[in-house]
Design a protein around this motif. Structure first.
Motif, short mmCIF file in Angstrom:
data_model
loop_
_atom_site.label_atom_id
_atom_site.label_comp_id
_atom_site.label_asym_id
_atom_site.label_seq_id
_atom_site.Cartn_x
_atom_site.Cartn_y
_atom_site.Cartn_z
N LEU A 275 -10.82 8.53 1.94
CA LEU A 275 -10.00 7.68 0.95
C LEU A 275 -10.94 7.15 -0.20
CD1 LEU A 275 -6.79 5.63 2.44
CD2 LEU A 275 -7.05 7.09 0.22
N THR A 276 -12.08 6.68 0.42
CA THR A 276 -13.11 6.29 -0.43
C THR A 276 -13.86 7.32 -1.56
OG1 THR A 276 -15.13 6.77 0.94
CG2 THR A 276 -14.01 4.41 1.07
N LEU A 277 -13.37 8.57 -1.25
CA LEU A 277 -13.76 9.53 -2.21
C LEU A 277 -13.07 9.69 -3.41
CD1 LEU A 277 -15.11 12.42 0.29
CD2 LEU A 277 -16.60 10.80 -1.14
N GLY A 278 -11.93 8.94 -3.36
CA GLY A 278 -11.02 9.11 -4.27
C GLY A 278 -9.32 9.77 -3.72
N GLU A 279 -8.35 9.29 -4.36
CA GLU A 279 -7.19 9.71 -3.68
C GLU A 279 -6.80 11.15 -3.88
OE1 GLU A 279 -3.71 7.09 -4.39
OE2 GLU A 279 -5.22 5.65 -4.79
N GLU A 280 -7.36 11.63 -5.03
CA GLU A 280 -7.16 12.98 -5.50
C GLU A 280 -7.78 13.84 -4.26
OE1 GLU A 280 -5.08 14.16 -7.75
OE2 GLU A 280 -4.60 11.99 -7.88
N GLU B 56 -0.60 7.91 0.55
CA GLU B 56 0.56 6.77 0.33
C GLU B 56 0.94 6.24 1.63
OE1 GLU B 56 1.30 5.39 -2.68
OE2 GLU B 56 -0.22 6.82 -3.47
N ARG B 57 1.22 7.12 2.67
CA ARG B 57 1.67 6.58 3.95
C ARG B 57 0.69 5.74 4.53
NH1 ARG B 57 2.48 8.33 9.20
NH2 ARG B 57 0.89 10.01 8.84
N ILE B 58 -0.76 6.27 4.39
CA ILE B 58 -1.84 5.73 5.26
C ILE B 58 -2.18 4.21 4.46
CG2 ILE B 58 -4.23 5.77 5.33
CD1 ILE B 58 -4.05 8.38 6.70
N LYS B 59 -2.12 4.54 3.38
CA LYS B 59 -2.32 3.15 2.51
C LYS B 59 -1.35 2.06 2.79
CE LYS B 59 -2.52 4.30 -1.90
NZ LYS B 59 -2.73 3.85 -3.42
N LYS B 60 -0.10 2.37 2.80
CA LYS B 60 1.02 1.47 3.34
C LYS B 60 0.85 0.95 4.51
CE LYS B 60 4.66 2.82 0.19
NZ LYS B 60 5.81 3.76 0.26
N GLN B 61 0.61 1.94 5.78
CA GLN B 61 0.18 1.25 7.03
C GLN B 61 -1.00 0.41 7.19
OE1 GLN B 61 -0.53 4.91 8.91
NE2 GLN B 61 1.57 5.43 9.36
N VAL C 10 -7.31 -7.32 18.27
CA VAL C 10 -7.58 -5.98 18.93
C VAL C 10 -6.42 -5.14 18.61
CG1 VAL C 10 -7.33 -4.92 21.16
CG2 VAL C 10 -8.61 -7.20 21.07
N PHE C 11 -5.25 -5.53 18.37
CA PHE C 11 -4.24 -4.43 17.86
C PHE C 11 -4.41 -3.92 16.70
CE2 PHE C 11 -0.03 -4.17 15.80
CZ PHE C 11 0.52 -3.06 16.57
N VAL C 12 -4.64 -4.74 15.85
CA VAL C 12 -4.83 -4.27 14.37
C VAL C 12 -5.99 -3.40 14.03
CG1 VAL C 12 -5.29 -5.07 12.07
CG2 VAL C 12 -3.34 -6.15 13.23
N LEU C 13 -7.26 -3.85 14.66
CA LEU C 13 -8.59 -3.31 14.64
C LEU C 13 -8.41 -2.04 15.55
CD1 LEU C 13 -11.26 -6.15 15.02
CD2 LEU C 13 -10.33 -4.79 13.19
N ALA C 14 -7.62 -1.64 16.47
CA ALA C 14 -7.73 -0.64 17.15
C ALA C 14 -6.96 0.42 16.37
CB ALA C 14 -6.92 -0.79 18.44
N LEU C 15 -5.81 -0.01 15.70
CA LEU C 15 -5.02 1.09 14.94
C LEU C 15 -5.82 1.27 13.63
CD1 LEU C 15 -1.50 -0.32 15.04
CD2 LEU C 15 -2.34 1.73 15.85
N VAL C 16 -6.57 0.49 12.98
CA VAL C 16 -7.35 0.88 11.79
C VAL C 16 -8.66 1.54 12.25
CG1 VAL C 16 -8.90 -0.17 9.94
CG2 VAL C 16 -6.91 -1.46 10.65
N MET C 17 -9.26 1.45 13.36
CA MET C 17 -10.25 2.29 13.74
C MET C 17 -9.59 3.68 14.07
SD MET C 17 -13.52 1.35 14.02
CE MET C 17 -13.99 2.52 15.48
N HIS C 18 -8.51 3.85 14.33
CA HIS C 18 -8.00 5.15 14.59
C HIS C 18 -7.86 5.94 13.25
CE1 HIS C 18 -5.33 8.25 16.31
NE2 HIS C 18 -4.43 7.93 15.46
#
Lengths: 332, 382
Positions: B267-272, B282-287, B251-259
């Motif tokens: 991001l799926t459109l490409g990083e640029e 970069e920050r979001i990827k790491k999180q 629940v904890f992880v899914l809630a944060l990912v849903m956020h």
């Protein structure tokens, strides 16, 4: 010009092909094939064909025949149970190599170690054995083939029943000129087993679960050596319906079958730990838990189809039927 | 990373890049952005409501099947007892009730949580790495967790899966170590290029698998059999406390990912593109990476290696609901839960009283589907 050249080429090719083919066929008819037939005849007549099985030839459990011209004096054992048998019949001296798990009798620990599931062939060859005794399951076909190529006699011993063990002890006795000792041991074991069977005839069997692994639950089923020992010792295996030798067992079925005794194999580096055993106590509806009959048993005593099965059976009877005092077991 | 650098082209599919640059209408674009599926509240609620109802139905249905005959009546009586008394004491002494309440129910719930977690993690990783083949196992975190557990078993300290779960803790530690190692491997100049991350995962997986195999080869045959059986996936629930811990994780992880679902969409459109839209990629990827690794470690340490759920379920769901992560994530979680509950019910009953590893069932059910996608729908996949 061009087409003409192609025709000539084709003609020449065909001619060459016909001539070559014909000459090959002719040669085969004249010399080549005759040579082959002569060699075949040689195969049929030139081998020392043994119509009788002499006392020096043996057939192993893989159906391979072996002829020992003289008594082996440099023996390698690739199974703990075989090592125990060799020591039991007094051939421990001739043992020059064992597996990492050969720890009984204590003298076995001093022998050179060769690994276990993947024995080191170079170390094996360096020992220059004149007989290698191996279990069926731990020696891969390619290894056996290799040893055969290297002219090292490999004898496969695969025991799944008590009768197999007695047979193996006697066979090893004949191989190593230790028949007197081997037959005595086999006889004693046979009497012990028969006595236990007889005592169990009038006992009502006890429902048992043998816990090899708790998570997921793995137990022993029909076709495994331990299952047979349990039945001889007056137990009904709750996994009898599973039709597999080592099934992953449904906990639901275990609760429904309601074992009266839980058996936990324990050992030095293996076995079920105390906390895991305690966790089984959560199943309050189980008769074994209600009566507190969670018992430990030395794993290598039951796992090894060797000369200590008499002890293993006696111990099992004492655990399963504490109401009767088991007779003195004979030490091999 | 410079725009148009080789790294960019290798880290996302060429068709997607050309799509973005040329505004093409190839299938790939439809895959990520289905025309006419603008996500409305109504659509979200309808879809999720239907899936939630289906999940409850599947769980109740699967509760009726097992190696023993515990019928619907027992189920109902146990349920009413459970709801009225509210504790396990009510169903003491009765074998059928014990089977239902302490074996089957926790196992079904466990299947649901594990399957849902794996599918959600799969969705997240596929979006992060923009690689449809990404799956919790690709990163090697699961192998790390498995190695930790294998070491615990080898040393004889990993035994109890019930009260003090030593094994899950070791597995979890192994998973985290693998994650840190991947970070060190894949990090270059403070960034996390996607392809080197994938490569690091593949290599690490190979190394860790070899280490696990080494451990099984030096173990006593009986113990290594137990370890292998556990590795092949097992949902034997260690009881409600452990289940609760796993649910809390999920629940904890899914809630944060849903956020972060919207960020995933971009991001799926490409990083640029994402960066140009003001997303701190970069920050979001790491999180997200840490979060998914955490959940994967927790799941693997309890249930072993169950493959294909995280890879196949997101694909199937994406074909139906489109690729807006605000819907794709929770929908995949529910479908993954259902998929694993059904798979485990088969695993429990096919060979009764023996069981087969649930990983085998998921592979047999999911593998062919995946091959079908690979062979006949290449345009949608890669």
């Amino acid at each position: 010009m061009n087409s003409c050249g192609r025709w000539i080429l084709t003609g020449v090719t065909l001619a060459v092909a016909i001539v070559t083919g014909g000459s090959i066929a002719w040669a085969c008819g004249e010399g080549g094939c005759a040579d082959m037939t002569r060699r075949q005849q040689g195969i049929l007549t030139g081998m020392p064909f043994m119509a009788h099985v002499s006392s020096r030839s043996f057939v192993d459990d893989a159906g391979r025949k072996m002829y020992l011209a003289k008594t082996p004096v440099r023996i390698v054992s690739l199974a703990p149970s075989v090592t125990e048998m060799l020591f039991a019949i007094g051939a421990g001296e001739q043992l020059i190599g064992v597996t990492d798990f050969c720890d009984y009798p204590p003298e076995a620990k001093a022998k050179p170690k060769l690994g276990y599931a993947h024995p080191n062939l170079e170390s094996l060859m360096a020992l220059q054995p004149d007989l290698v005794l191996a279990p069926q399951e731990f020696l891969k076909p390619d290894v056996i083939l290799k040893l055969e190529q290297l002219k090292v006699p490999v004898f496969i011993l695969s025991a799944t029943t008590v009768e197999d063990i007695l047979g193996h002890i006697q066979t090893l006795g004949r191989m190593l000129d230790r028949s007197v000792q081997a037959n005595a041991i086999a006889m004693t074991l046979r009497q012990d087993v028969a006595a236990i069977r007889l005592r169990m005839q009038n006992m009502s069997p006890v429902r048992v679960l043998y816990v090899l692994n708790s998570h997921p639950l793995i137990t022993v089923g029909p076709g495994s050596f331990i299952d047979q020992l349990l039945r001889i010792a007056g137990a009904t295996n709750v996994a009898a319906q599973s039709q597999l030798p080592y099934p992953r067992m449904s906990l639901e079925v275990v609760l429904q079958q309601d074992p009266e005794v839980l058996l936990f194999p324990i050992g030095k580096a293996e076995g079920i730990s105390d906390s895991e055993q305690q966790a089984w106590r959560q199943w309050q509806t189980m008769t074994a838990v209600r009566r507190g009959r969670l018992h430990q048993i030395p794993a290598d005593l039951l796992n090894r189809p060797g000369p200590r099965i008499g002890q293993a059976l006696t111990m099992l009877v004492n655990i399963l039927h504490p109401e009767i005092a088991a007779g003195p077991s004979s030490q091999p | 990373m410079m725009p148009g650098s080789p790294q960019l082209l290798t880290s996302e599919s060429p068709s997607l890049a050309s799509n973005r640059l040329a505004g093409g209408t190839a299938g790939h674009r439809d895959e990520w952005r289905r025309a006419g599926t603008i996500l409305t509240h109504r659509r979200w609620l309808g879809m999720m409501g239907a899936l939630a109802a289906a999940s409850v139905a599947v769980c109740i249905l699967c509760l009726q099947f097992g190696a023993t005959r515990v019928d619907l009546a027992t189920l109902l009586s146990v349920m009413t007892q459970l709801l009225t008394a509210g504790n396990a004491e009510a169903a003491g002494g009765d074998t059928a009730a014990t089977i239902m309440l302490h074996i089957r129910l926790p196992r079904v719930l466990m299947g649901f949580v594990v399957g849902g977690s794996l599918a959600a993690v799969g969705v997240t990783l596929q979006a992060l790495l923009r690689n449809p083949l990404a799956d919790p196992y690709v990163l090697g975190v699961s192998s790390g967790a498995a190695l930790g557990a294998a070491l615990a078993m080898l040393l004889g300290i990993g035994a109890s899966m019930m009260l003090l779960p030593v094994l899950p803790l070791c597995g979890f530690a192994g998973g985290l170590l693998a994650l840190l190692l991947i970070y060190r491997l894949a990090q270059s100049q403070g960034r996390l290029p996607v392809h080197s991350l994938l490569l690091a995962g593949v290599i690490l997986n190979a190394i860790l698998t070899a280490l696990i195999m080494f451990i099984t080869s030096i173990m006593e045959p009986n113990r290594s059999a137990g370890l292998m059986a556990w590795l092949m996936g097992s949902l034997t629930a260690p009881g409600y406390p452990a289940l609760g811990v796993l649910v809390a994780y999920a629940v904890f992880v899914l809630a944060l990912v849903m956020h972060k679902a919207n960020a995933l969409n971009v991001l799926t459109l490409g990083e640029e593109t994402a960066r140009s839209l003001g997303i701190e990629t970069e920050r979001i990827k790491k999180q997200l990476f840490v979060l998914t690794a955490l959940l994967t470690g927790a799941v693997v340490s309890v249930s072993g290696m169950i493959g294909f759920v995280g890879m196949v379920v997101p694909h199937a769901v994406r074909l139906v609901v489109g690729s807006d992560h605000r819907l794709l994530l929770p929908a995949s979680a529910l479908v993954g839960g259902m998929f694993l509950v059904i798979s485990d019910t088969l695993a429990r009953t096919i060979l009764a009283p023996a069981e087969i590893p649930v990983g085998i069932v998921t592979a047999l059910a999911g593998g062919p589907f995946f091959l079908y996608l690979l062979l006949w729908r290449k345009d949608r996949m890669l």
